[in-house]
Design a protein around this motif. Structure first.
Motif, mmCIF file in Angstrom:
data_model
loop_
_atom_site.group_PDB
_atom_site.id
_atom_site.type_symbol
_atom_site.label_atom_id
_atom_site.label_comp_id
_atom_site.label_asym_id
_atom_site.label_seq_id
_atom_site.Cartn_x
_atom_site.Cartn_y
_atom_site.Cartn_z
ATOM 1 N N UNK A 126 22.227 4.027 54.144
ATOM 2 C CA UNK A 126 23.659 3.964 54.447
ATOM 3 C C UNK A 126 24.148 2.570 54.824
ATOM 4 N N UNK A 127 23.215 1.598 54.800
ATOM 5 C CA UNK A 127 23.577 0.226 55.154
ATOM 6 C C UNK A 127 24.240 0.162 56.534
ATOM 7 N N UNK A 169 22.211 20.866 56.228
ATOM 8 C CA UNK A 169 21.236 19.782 56.232
ATOM 9 C C UNK A 169 21.882 18.434 56.538
ATOM 10 N N UNK A 170 23.213 18.344 56.406
ATOM 11 C CA UNK A 170 23.878 17.073 56.724
ATOM 12 C C UNK A 170 25.024 17.223 57.721
ATOM 13 N N UNK A 171 25.541 18.446 57.907
ATOM 14 C CA UNK A 171 26.653 18.646 58.843
ATOM 15 C C UNK A 171 26.091 19.007 60.214
ATOM 16 N N UNK A 172 26.592 18.340 61.230
ATOM 17 C CA UNK A 172 25.991 18.456 62.554
ATOM 18 C C UNK A 172 26.753 19.447 63.443
ATOM 19 N N UNK A 209 28.515 12.332 58.245
ATOM 20 C CA UNK A 209 27.233 12.253 57.568
ATOM 21 C C UNK A 209 27.322 11.599 56.203
ATOM 22 N N UNK A 210 26.291 11.783 55.411
ATOM 23 C CA UNK A 210 26.167 11.098 54.126
ATOM 24 C C UNK A 210 27.123 11.641 53.071
ATOM 25 N N UNK A 211 27.704 10.733 52.287
ATOM 26 C CA UNK A 211 28.412 11.116 51.076
ATOM 27 C C UNK A 211 29.835 11.589 51.222
ATOM 28 N N UNK A 212 30.457 11.454 52.408
ATOM 29 C CA UNK A 212 31.813 11.965 52.609
ATOM 30 C C UNK A 212 32.876 10.929 52.243
ATOM 31 N N UNK A 237 30.072 13.761 47.855
ATOM 32 C CA UNK A 237 29.518 13.489 46.526
ATOM 33 C C UNK A 237 28.079 13.994 46.397
ATOM 34 N N UNK A 238 27.354 14.150 47.521
ATOM 35 C CA UNK A 238 25.988 14.670 47.453
ATOM 36 C C UNK A 238 25.999 16.173 47.198
#
Length: 338
Positions: A126-127, A169-172, A209-212, A237-238
């Motif tokens: 995610x840099x 798996x990505x939403x907290x 999280x990732x991809x939003x 996008x994931x």
């Protein structure tokens, strides 16, 4: 007069890129230098390992010699950190060039190898800046994801070994929104919280999280003469689907779940294309009753998620207690099903 007006921004972009590369190159060399210092200290310690106090004496002696000439980077505390750096990451070629020394300083405090590997993978993927990494560690991101997913899945998603197949798996749950700078003792309207999220959208995307990616705020839905307004709409996008977020500043009710289910159904039937996955709905609420959530939704539900938000970061003890309670509840549910 200039024929091409784009030359100035082009040159500025070249300068900015070069400066950024130079800063990263210098920081990478500094990281390697600290690793080499740590290695040399460790090797010298082994020469005097028959003396119990040799390590302490050595670092103190080195600091006295180096501090006057090279400054605070060679204090006793810093030299101990360099030694720990080498011992924690003993293979120089395995050091990530994407991580700065400041990143590694945050990672050194982690004693769990899986946790350390997770944060390294997520930082590279995610840099993350060093500030963002520190914030994710302080908000116990790893433990929060473990609440709703298996350790192996959490690591596999972080390493890009698998794409998330389940939103959980990505939403907290919970989400921590301390960056909104809202006082937790104060009551807020839903529009106040929504406005604060839009103001701090970059931080909120990091927490999501990732991809939003952000799509819309107060999205109008027209159904047979009636208008409804969805608080926030994102796209992942994931997962390749729309993600609808409804904000509730009071305790969650089954009516709230029904409202969100209607929005999810609308997006699935009107907005979603054939190539996209089913829409996900998130109820971001101040309080929730897991029993109400459980019995308001089908047993095989994967598309409606209730996530409690907090306006402050938890202590590690508080988070670990939450994780333990969640895991015990999960195990008890599995036992009952068997």
């Amino acid at each position: 007069m200039l024929q091409n007006q784009s030359i100035i921004p082009d040159i500025k972009a070249i300068i900015a890129t070069a400066k950024d590369k130079a800063v990263k190159a210098v920081d990478n060399e500094r990281t390697i230098m600290y690793w080499n210092i740590g290695q040399r200290i460790f090797e010298e310690e082994q020469q005097g390992k028959d003396r119990a106090d040799y390590g302490t004496y050595l670092i103190k002696f080195l600091s006295e010699q180096l501090l006057p000439e090279y400054g605070s980077g060679y204090s006793v505390r810093q030299l101990e950190r360099y030694r720990q750096f080498y011992r924690t990451f003993p293979i120089a070629s395995a050091l990530r060039t994407q991580l700065s020394w400041t990143h590694y300083k945050s990672l050194l405090v982690l004693d769990n190898p899986d946790k350390k590997e997770f944060y390294i993978a997520e930082t590279v993927k995610n840099n993350w800046s060093s500030r963002q990494l520190e914030r994710q560690i302080n908000s116990s991101l790893y433990e929060r994801l473990l609440m709703s997913s298996d350790r192996k899945d959490v690591l596999a998603v972080a390493r890009n070994e698998k794409l998330p197949s389940d939103a959980r798996e990505i939403i907290k749950d919970p989400m921590f929104l301390e960056f909104l700078d809202l006082k937790r003792e104060t009551s807020y309207y839903e529009r106040d919280l929504e406005s604060a999220i839009i103001t701090h959208l970059q931080d909120f995307l990091l927490e999501l999280g990732n991809g939003f990616a952000f799509v819309a705020r107060q999205k109008r839905i027209h159904i047979d003469g009636d208008d409804f307004f969805v608080d926030l709409v994102f796209y992942n996008r994931l997962l390749q689907c729309f993600v609808i977020i409804e904000i509730k500043t009071e305790k969650l009710t089954h009516q709230d779940i029904g409202q969100l289910q209607m929005y999810v159904n609308y997006y699935d039937r009107v907005e979603k294309t054939q190539n996209e996955n089913p829409t996900i709905g998130i109820l971001l609420c101040a309080k929730k009753n897991d029993g109400v959530v459980k019995f308001s939704l089908p047993e095989d539900n994967k598309n409606i998620i209730a996530s409690q938000y907090h306006l402050y970061l938890p202590t590690e003890k508080q988070l670990l207690e939450e994780v333990k309670k969640e895991l015990e509840s999960f195990e008890e549910e599995n036992d009952n099903q068997e």
